[in-house]
Design a protein around this motif. Sequence first.
Motif, mmCIF file in Angstrom:
data_model
loop_
_atom_site.group_PDB
_atom_site.id
_atom_site.type_symbol
_atom_site.label_atom_id
_atom_site.label_comp_id
_atom_site.label_asym_id
_atom_site.label_seq_id
_atom_site.Cartn_x
_atom_site.Cartn_y
_atom_site.Cartn_z
ATOM 1 N N GLU A 85 0.837 -1.191 0.000
ATOM 2 C CA GLU A 85 0.000 0.000 0.000
ATOM 3 C C GLU A 85 0.875 1.245 0.000
ATOM 4 N N ARG A 86 0.447 2.261 -0.755
ATOM 5 C CA ARG A 86 1.245 3.490 -0.859
ATOM 6 C C ARG A 86 0.351 4.719 -0.911
ATOM 7 N N PRO A 87 0.852 5.838 -0.363
ATOM 8 C CA PRO A 87 0.115 7.098 -0.500
ATOM 9 C C PRO A 87 0.350 7.690 -1.891
ATOM 10 N N VAL A 88 -0.555 8.559 -2.301
ATOM 11 C CA VAL A 88 -0.473 9.174 -3.624
ATOM 12 C C VAL A 88 0.876 9.861 -3.838
ATOM 13 N N GLY A 89 1.368 10.574 -2.830
ATOM 14 C CA GLY A 89 2.634 11.285 -2.964
ATOM 15 C C GLY A 89 3.792 10.373 -3.323
ATOM 16 N N ASP A 90 3.815 9.159 -2.752
ATOM 17 C CA ASP A 90 4.879 8.200 -3.083
ATOM 18 C C ASP A 90 4.787 7.764 -4.540
ATOM 19 N N ILE A 91 3.571 7.584 -5.028
ATOM 20 C CA ILE A 91 3.378 7.174 -6.424
ATOM 21 C C ILE A 91 3.860 8.279 -7.354
ATOM 22 N N VAL A 92 3.499 9.509 -7.038
ATOM 23 C CA VAL A 92 3.914 10.671 -7.830
ATOM 24 C C VAL A 92 5.434 10.729 -7.898
#
Length: 110
Positions: free
Chosen positions: A34-41
């Motif tokens: 699981e990852r937060p949006v900021g990490d994906i960006v």
Amino acid sequence: MIDLVPRASTTSDAFNAVAEPRRRDILGYLSARERPVGDIVEALGLAQPSVSKHLRVLLDVGLVNVRRDGRQMFYRTNAEGLRPLHEWTSRFERYWQQQLIRIKERAERD
């Protein structure tokens, strides 16, 4: 005269959703955890609005789940949503395994 069938919406099913390479990249990145949006960006070098748009499509077709913790949204892959993709592609995996066996047998004969 060529009969053109309109292309299905990317939000109509999992197959159309993963036709977009950035969505496949996002799914690949989320496959570990699981990852937060900021990490994906940050990891994929995409603009935040673009990532949010792609995540919305993936969420709409059931390929990801989301969890809110305060102001942050955490995304993860949805195994059940991925099942139809896996089942379909596994047919080709068996095909390629058979092809590799044939190549190996042919090479060993020569």
